[in-house]
Design a protein around this motif. Structure first.
Motif, PDB file in Angstrom:
ATOM      1  N   UNK A 102       0.833  -1.205   0.000  1.00 43.71           N
ATOM      2  CA  UNK A 102       0.000   0.000   0.000  1.00 43.71           C
ATOM      3  C   UNK A 102       0.863   1.249   0.000  1.00 43.71           C
ATOM      4  N   UNK A 103       1.922   1.203   0.799  1.00 42.43           N
ATOM      5  CA  UNK A 103       2.788   2.383   0.857  1.00 42.43           C
ATOM      6  C   UNK A 103       3.380   2.674  -0.513  1.00 42.43           C
ATOM      7  N   UNK A 109       2.210   1.783  -3.498  1.00 43.88           N
ATOM      8  CA  UNK A 109       1.186   2.222  -4.445  1.00 43.88           C
ATOM      9  C   UNK A 109       0.763   3.650  -4.145  1.00 43.88           C
ATOM     10  N   UNK A 110       0.671   3.972  -2.862  1.00 47.93           N
ATOM     11  CA  UNK A 110       0.230   5.307  -2.477  1.00 47.93           C
ATOM     12  C   UNK A 110       1.237   6.344  -2.928  1.00 47.93           C
ATOM     13  N   UNK A 111       2.514   5.974  -2.802  1.00 48.78           N
ATOM     14  CA  UNK A 111       3.542   6.915  -3.208  1.00 48.78           C
ATOM     15  C   UNK A 111       3.475   7.178  -4.700  1.00 48.78           C
ATOM     16  N   UNK A 112       3.105   6.145  -5.448  1.00 46.79           N
ATOM     17  CA  UNK A 112       3.065   6.332  -6.908  1.00 46.79           C
ATOM     18  C   UNK A 112       1.671   6.709  -7.389  1.00 46.79           C
ATOM     19  N   UNK A 113       0.775   7.010  -6.465  1.00 54.53           N
ATOM     20  CA  UNK A 113      -0.584   7.443  -6.789  1.00 54.53           C
ATOM     21  C   UNK A 113      -1.251   6.509  -7.788  1.00 54.53           C
ATOM     22  N   UNK A 114      -1.369   5.257  -7.442  1.00 51.84           N
ATOM     23  CA  UNK A 114      -2.059   4.328  -8.340  1.00 51.84           C
ATOM     24  C   UNK A 114      -2.740   3.259  -7.511  1.00 51.84           C
ATOM     25  N   UNK A 115      -3.529   2.471  -8.191  1.00 50.28           N
ATOM     26  CA  UNK A 115      -4.161   1.353  -7.497  1.00 50.28           C
ATOM     27  C   UNK A 115      -3.136   0.243  -7.324  1.00 50.28           C
ATOM     28  N   UNK A 116      -3.469  -0.708  -6.478  1.00 49.56           N
ATOM     29  CA  UNK A 116      -2.551  -1.833  -6.299  1.00 49.56           C
ATOM     30  C   UNK A 116      -2.441  -2.604  -7.607  1.00 49.56           C
TER      31      UNK A 116
END
Lengths: 764, 159
Positions: free
Chosen positions: B8-9, B11-18
């Motif tokens: 999650x971390x 994906x969140x950093x790259x602003x995308x879904x898993x």
């Protein structure tokens, strides 16, 4: 080992949100035991539903565009909201890499993606038109969320494309966090990211956002069979999202300062909410015996840092029966534990008093010492009345009562629980580690003592301990060669000494220029090339010099600002306008704003534009304020439009470096930063300085800043030196010292410092 | 930091879904879950035995160690630390990541032993005997799952 001199800044990794496994483990770890049966069951249940959760997340991610489109279309009218939605999967730059919304939507890349989105949304809408009956049914029969009466759809044209883009992006983000939370099995990730958003999102769209989220929930549910477990799950997570979004921003958690000289701190409450699974142990009379046992063990862990019931249980049995019995109070129990023989033996006798006080602070207040005054107060207590009095004072304090009351076991108020002080950051992080008792050396006191040091240590040509000096791009550099020179606390009263960099004063320049202008050699002659001026130099030279001053080097062709150059060449703008345009250019912003933190950024930009380092906290605070409220462009405006800039450089002169810090000057010495203060390397300077320092030690002497732009030839040097001696000037850092530019008004006060600096830079 | 938090971390950093790969990875974590929890419960219920056998083996190999000198304080703290290591391992197995070991086990313990002047070589040796004893107790599959965590801990404690 951390650096003892500045308290160190150990890195801490906070846990911003929880997943089921981390929450369970954290809980068990806090209680110092293995996973028990119920926790294992929780984990097992989570694992069993795991694959199903992943499927749900995947379905939501696949239909993300449709869901966001549904939300967008519900609240916006007069256009296609999806045209403003950027694919979340498109690679988006990290903070600092140059991506920011305001500029990007004109670039070709985003135009094509807009086009794609339009196609996509057309596609979607035709799909729904294929079967008008089902679309109708969807509208009227499948429980489309009702809309509050006062809701009004927003017109896209009125709303503006930038805000539109942001809104659509936010809707995408909300959905993304829902999918994360579903995978994590814990709603904390939603809470952390949405609680308090209401205060950030403009008031007029708050209601609309809620409506959009409801619509998205409805749309998302349509991808799952009705009444299924999956649908219920999605429903629940969206409900949490909407509820959290509608929560008013919780008020900050405040922490009052320990003395009236130290301000309190505040921490957004959402921080504390998200720290989650830390249990607080509360002793109540009606608890069952087994839970009382657990609470007592928690108290042991807090006070003795381990469970002592097995080893030393007998010593404490009387206290334990008291607290368990009728009217037992946890605060009293904690107090008596502190006064027990055991505590003395473990945490008082093996340590020096200073360290024992620090440890007692951790055990009884759950924090480290906050300031020197607090330490002195406790130290006095211990030395006059003994250690027991200290325990009484700690447990009897108002702070203890506020935080723990009579029932709660003290707990560590570390990161995530409470706002942390900067002053004692390093020692406090160290103090909360389990290895704290093995350190025998007091940490807080030494750190606080270091902060008392005045900013420029001893004399202006020393190594200096200026924390803001820029060295090869790094502020706060680690001093490895001479660790005695610790960086000082740059407090609100600190003033930096600024030394003239040896440039000539403006009126000297005028005179030289007159004489040299006839020879047409001004640009080539290094010795007199003080400032570049559009009235005297060719436009090309001015442009080149401006780039050099602002960027520190000649820039690449692609970084040049052609428009501004043309305007300058055409006489449409002055040099000052040109400087402003360059400073606002993409390249400058990239180099000195994006990717740097504020202190460093303002420091560098200040030096580039005004030609001197910042002078005091008052000044930097002013810039923080401008940056925080208005941003980068306002900062540039404030600097270039300032009176100081106008007076010094006027409309036609390119900025040049006027002052340096002592440390900056020392760093330019070819023998290294510390060489200049060493007698062996630089006998003349040090000798001069020492003589003057001794001569000027009269206490009533309060003199303005010694910085002065006096230009002197070696022959003038002697005279000026005399003047300086007789007028007994010395670097006094008094609060009433004036800013260096004011010193320009008094040319007769030409100071020896400037002379020495000119001399040393010439010799170097 | 578990597998899930990690994914999650990122994906969140790259602003995308898993991504598909991440979902598969988490899926594998879910599939292995029951086995992990079984191992955790075996460790939990046998910790006393593991510590007893492990310490006996350790003292056989290194009779000169302080905890074997007959001083009851050294001995009890040695046993306590061993139980603590086993507990950390059980956390790590449950989460499927070395993070619990990393944060409190390796970094914290290492610093503590260094400042207490306990020879790290012996601590590592002690964990190694714990590992041998534990792996003997488990089936081959389970042993393959637990082994790496011990290895990580040992590697981290090596002087």
């Amino acid at each position: 080992m951390t650096d003892r001199t500045n308290g160190g800044s150990p890195v801490v990794n906070s846990q911003p949100y929880h997943t089921v496994p981390t929450a369970v483990i954290e809980g068990a770890h806090q209680r110092d035991r293995y996973l028990n049966h119920s926790e294992t069951q929780t984990l097992l249940a989570f694992l069993k539903t795991g694959l199903r959760r992943l499927e749900i997340a995947q379905i939501l991610a696949e239909h993300a565009n449709e869901i966001v489109a549904a939300g967008g279309r519900r609240i916006f009218v007069g256009g296609n909201p999806m045209a403003y939605f950027e694919e979340p999967s498109a690679p988006v730059g990290m903070p600092g890499s140059g991506y920011f919304v305001a500029e990007d939507y004109l670039s070709p890349k985003s135009k094509t993606s807009q086009a794609n989105n339009t196609l996509l949304s057309v596609d979607v809408s035709t799909k729904s038109l294929v079967n008008p009956l089902s679309w109708f049914k969807g509208l009227f029969f499948s429980g489309k969320p009702s809309v509050p009466g006062r809701f009004q759809a927003i017109n896209i044209a009125d709303y503006g494309s930038v805000r539109m883009k942001r809104s659509m992006r936010d809707l995408g983000w909300f959905l993304r966090y829902v999918t994360y939370a579903i995978v994590a099995g814990d709603t904390s990730i939603i809470s952390v990211n949405t609680r308090g958003l209401q205060g950030v999102i403009p008031q007029d769209v708050t209601l609309a956002t809620t409506v959009a989220l409801r619509e998205m929930q409805w749309k998302a549910l349509s991808f799952f069979p009705a009444e299924s477990a999956a649908a219920a799950l999605v429903q629940r997570y969206f409900d949490v999202l909407i509820a959290d979004y509608n929560v008013e921003k919780p008020s900050d958690r405040l922490r009052s300062g320990v003395s009236k000289h130290h301000q309190g701190l505040s921490l957004p409450q959402s921080y504390e909410d998200s720290s989650g699974a830390r249990p607080k142990w509360v002793m109540k009379e009606d608890l069952p015996d087994i839970e009382k046992e657990a609470v007592i063990k928690a108290a042991y862990r807090q006070i003795f840092e381990r469970d002592v019931s097995e080893l030393y249980g007998d010593e404490l049995s009387k206290l334990v029966s008291q607290v368990k019995g009728e009217g037992g109070s946890m605060a009293l129990f904690v107090q008596q534990l502190g006064k027990s023989r055991l505590y003395r033996r473990l945490y008082y006798e093996p340590y020096s008093i200073s360290r024992a006080i620090e440890l007692a602070c951790r055990h009884f207040l759950g924090r480290g010492l906050s300031c020197m005054e607090e330490f002195q107060q406790y130290f006095e207590l211990v030395s006059e009345k003994g250690f027991a009095a200290l325990i009484d004072a700690l447990v009897g304090s108002k702070e203890y009562a506020d935080y723990f009351g009579v029932e709660t076991v003290p707990y560590l108020r570390g990161l995530g629980v409470e706002a942390q002080e900067c002053r004692n950051w390093g020692p406090q992080v160290e103090l909360f580690k389990p290895s704290a008792p093995v350190r025998k050396v007091p940490q807080f006191v030494t750190t606080f003592a270091g902060y008392q040091q005045p900013l420029p240590n001893q004399h202006p040509y020393g190594v200096g301990n200026d924390p803001l000096e820029i060295q090869f791009g790094a502020i706060f550099s680690q001093e490895t060669k001479a660790p005695d020179a610790q960086p000082a606390h740059f407090s609100k009263d600190s003033r930096r000494i600024l030394i003239s960099s040896g440039q000539k004063k403006a009126h000297f320049v005028q005179r030289d220029r007159l004489s040299l202008a006839s020879q047409h050699k001004a640009v080539r002659d290094k010795a007199v090339q003080i400032s570049i001026d559009s009235t005297q130099h060719s436009v090309e030279a001015v442009i080149l010099a401006t780039y050099r001053q602002l960027f520190g080097c000649d820039v690449l062709a692609s970084q040049r600002h052609r428009v501004a150059e043309t305007q300058l060449k055409g006489g449409l703008s002055t040099v000052r306008d040109f400087v402003k345009a360059l400073a606002k250019s993409r390249a400058f912003r990239r180099a000195y704003w994006e990717g740097l933190y504020l202190t460093k950024s303002t420091e560098i930009i200040h030096r580039r534009l005004l030609g001197r380092p910042t002078y005091s906290r008052e000044e930097t605070n002013k810039y923080y304020d401008i940056c925080g409220r208005q941003g980068f462009y306002a900062l540039v405006d404030a600097l270039v439009d300032s009176d100081e800039y106008r007076e010094t450089f006027g409309e036609n002169t390119v900025p040049y470096e006027r002052y340096v810090t002592p440390r900056g000057l020392a760093m330019r010495s070819p023998k290294g930063p510390s060489a200049i203060s060493r007698l062996r390397d630089n006998p003349s300077t040090v000798g001069d300085y020492m003589m003057r320092y001794q001569a000027a030690s009269a206490p009533d002497e309060k003199q303005a800043m010694p910085a002065q732009n006096g230009f002197s030839t070696p022959t003038q040097h002697q005279d000026q030196h005399q003047t300086a001696d007789t007028s007994e000037q010395r670097p006094v850092l008094s609060p009433d010292s004036t800013l260096p530019e004011n010193a320009d008004d008094r040319p007769e006060e030409a100071d020896a410092l400037a002379v020495v600096s000119a001399e040393s830079s010439a010799s170097g | 930091m578990s597998v899930i938090t990690q994914a999650i971390a990122t994906a969140d950093r790259e602003v995308r879904y898993l991504s598909k790969g991440e979902l598969d990875m988490i899926g594998r974590f879910f599939n292995d879950g029951p086995q992990r929890l079984r191992i955790v419960s075996i460790l939990n219920s046998n910790v006393d035995e593991i510590v007893e056998k492990g310490s006996r083996r350790f003292w056989q190999q290194h009779p000169e160690t302080p905890s074997h000198s007959g001083n009851p304080r050294f001995q009890s703290s040695c046993l306590r630390d061993q139980a603590w290591f086993i507990r950390l391992i059980s956390y790590a197995v449950a989460v499927g990541d070395v993070d619990p070991l990393e944060s409190s086990g390796v970094r914290g313990a290492r610093q503590m032993y260094l400042s207490l002047e306990v020879p790290l070589r012996l601590v590592a040796q002690c964990v190694r005997s714990l590992k041998d004893v534990t792996l003997d107790m488990l089936s081959v599959e389970d042993a393959a799952e637990v082994g790496p965590y011990f290895d990580y801990l040992i590697a981290g404690l090596m002087p």
